[in-house]
Scaffold this active site. Structure first.
Site, mmCIF file in Angstrom:
data_model
loop_
_atom_site.group_PDB
_atom_site.id
_atom_site.type_symbol
_atom_site.label_atom_id
_atom_site.label_comp_id
_atom_site.label_asym_id
_atom_site.label_seq_id
_atom_site.Cartn_x
_atom_site.Cartn_y
_atom_site.Cartn_z
ATOM 1 C CB CYS A 66 -77.061 -65.753 -94.245
ATOM 2 S SG CYS A 66 -77.132 -65.370 -92.508
ATOM 3 C CD GLU A 99 -83.338 -63.638 -85.988
ATOM 4 O OE1 GLU A 99 -82.212 -63.952 -86.420
ATOM 5 O OE2 GLU A 99 -84.253 -64.458 -85.827
ATOM 6 C CG ASN A 141 -75.666 -71.258 -91.227
ATOM 7 O OD1 ASN A 141 -76.688 -71.347 -90.555
ATOM 8 N ND2 ASN A 141 -75.381 -70.197 -91.934
ATOM 9 C CD GLU A 165 -80.619 -64.233 -91.204
ATOM 10 O OE1 GLU A 165 -80.330 -64.184 -92.425
ATOM 11 O OE2 GLU A 165 -79.970 -64.844 -90.359
#
Ligand code: ADP
Length: 481
Positions: free
Chosen positions: A288, A460, A155, A254
């Site tokens: 997400c 991150e 994605n 993640e």
């Protein structure tokens, strides 16, 4: 700037060389119309051990460079990514369907992690701690964790890789990247630019292919790989965690989300509508941090719904390369079926389709709004990863917080209010790694992005992003008399 065709590669990249690995190829399809974009040699399982060896051999020399030397090479890569924004964006839209404007945004966003961590490389400071006796001195230094296995989804074909490579390369780690089989082209194009930027052979290795599970297992079980950094589903995150037990690997995960978007009765409704549309329908709902559940105070429910449906109906559906399109296809047929199932389930439990609710053809699912949503519907529990916006009602702040936290996930959350006390109280009560107040778009290289609960671990971006890629070493000097 190159033409996008000059940035199409069909082999894995190991130790500074393009390698096929075998003779089989796999197809990269355009999700907007099912046409063939390109074919790529299926080399992941065959080549992953070579890639690990290459990364392992390159580690010593890479970490021995000064931070400034690593930073200079990274900065050159950043500049090449920006210079080639247009061809990279076209390639990205071709392989994942994202509207071109979003792909351009992703190249900038992705490149910004290389820029940010080129700067942070020089600031991975250690510490001096007062000695615990008069004749001792204590230092803490940060050292690279080692070879990092990087597994990424389709994605964000570019940014999910740079989010991990930025901090890893900055501190002196070397990497083996295994991008999604749906989007190998962006990964290969960006590593071609890394090659041009002058990274020494073996520092960045990319293996492409269709054997995700086998390749992931080899990375997890290799004693030469010190860490796995993964973005993807919670299910695969759990598999990787299990497989990493034998080598006690460090993991950054993640994973999935189930973002609530709460609209309190005092909210600026127009701002909330704008934020909800942006937060929900970006890349057709396939990120997400996309809004999964919209919780609206009962007093403003009707007003919000009317304006929201109107705004969603204005999205322009089409091929991401066409001018003005801001809503593209879903990644594949499985994704279309998944969204169809969510709608059917909601309807069987009393939900109402206020807009869309079905596929337009085999590649597109229409922007969808479902009213009267309830907690027993499947999309209340699961990550939708598609363009369905379910609308729920609440009466009190306590109820909204309880509903928002009623999920195994804890990545992004959003709420709209103009009340200062409420904004503090709700921020503190939400069990999420990220909270957007009066804001639906929260990603940047300068912030710590990550989740809690089943959404994973690690952060991150920002100066915190370095922490996941270094080991602290405490050095005690004695006998100073
Ligand atoms: P998504 O639904 O976003 O594709 P996945 O978790 O299925 O999420 O996939 C994310 C990435 O992980 C992709 O590159 C995929 O190929 C890879 N992957 C899928 N299954 C495994 C596995 N068992 N081990 C390692 N990687 C995997």
């Amino acid at each position: 700037m190159k033409n996008f065709k000059e940035l199409i590669f069909d082999q894995s990249y190991i130790n500074g060389q393009w390698v096929a690995g075998g003779t089989d190829k796999f197809k990269v399809m355009n999700p907007a119309d099912g046409t063939l974009v390109s074919t790529v040699y299926d080399g992941d399982t065959l080549l992953v051990n070579d890639a690990i060896d290459s990364a392992h051999q390159a580690l010593g020399a890479w970490k021995a460079l000064s931070a400034k030397e690593r930073s200079t090479i990274m900065y050159r890569w950043y500049e090449l990514l920006i210079k080639n924004k247009e061809p990279l964006a076209i390639l990205m839209t071709l392989e994942c369907g994202k509207p071109l404007s979003e792909s351009r945004g992703e190249v900038e966003y992705g490149a910004s992690f290389i820029q940010w961590f080129a700067e942070e490389a020089k600031r991975a400071d250690g510490d001096i701690i007062p000695g615990f006796t008069a004749d001792r001195r204590v230092m803490v230094i940060k050292q690279p964790i080692g070879v990092v296995g990087v597994i990424t989804p389709w994605n964000f074909p570019l940014a999910m890789i740079t989010r991990k490579l930025g901090p890893a390369l900055a501190v002196g780690c070397t990497v083996v990247v295994r991008p999604s089989e749906e989007t190998p082209l962006s990964a290969l194009a960006m590593v071609a630019l890394a090659d041009q930027a002058g990274f020494p052979a073996g520092v960045i290795n990319v293996v492409v292919g269709t054997h995700a599970a086998e390749t992931g297992k080899i990375l997890c079980e290799s004693p030469l790989v010190s860490k796995i950094s993964f973005t993807g589903s919670t299910r695969v995150g759990q598999i990787l965690t299990n497989q990493s037990v034998s080598t006690l690997k460090k993991l950054s995960l993640e994973l999935g989300g189930n973002a609530p978007f709460i609209v309190f009765e005092d909210a600026d409704i127009d701002a909330a509508v704008k934020g909800a549309v942006a937060g929900k329908f970006r890349f057709s709902g396939q990120t997400c941090v996309c809004v999964n559940r919209i919780l609206i105070h009962e007093k403003i429910y009707d007003t919000f719904v009317e304006r929201f449906v109107q705004a969603v109906s204005e999205l322009k559906v089409g091929n991401g390369l066409d001018v003005g399109v801001n809503f593209g296809p879903l990644i594949n047929k499985k994704a279309i079926e998944r969204n169809e199932k969510f709608v059917a389930d909601a309807l069987s439990k009393g939900g109402k389709v206020l807009l869309g609710g079905k596929k337009q053809n085999e590649y597109f699912f229409l922007p969808t709004v479902i009213g009267d949503a309830t907690a027993d519907m499947e999309f209340a529990k699961e990550e939708i990863f598609g363009p369905i916006a379910p609308l729920f009602k609440f009466k009190t702040d306590e109820e909204a917080i309880q509903m928002a936290n009623d999920t195994i996930y804890g990545l992004a959350s959003y709420f709209y209010t103009n009340d200062l006390t409420r904004s503090w109280k709700v921020s503190e009560a939400l069990e999420y790694g990220i909270v957007g107040i009066n804001e639906g778009i929260i990603s940047s290289e300068s912030v710590p992005f990550g989740g809690v609960k089943y959404s994973g671990s690690g952060r991150e971006g920002s100066h915190y992003g370095i922490d996941d890629y270094v080991e602290l070493k405490y050095i005690c000097v004695g006998n100073i008399k």
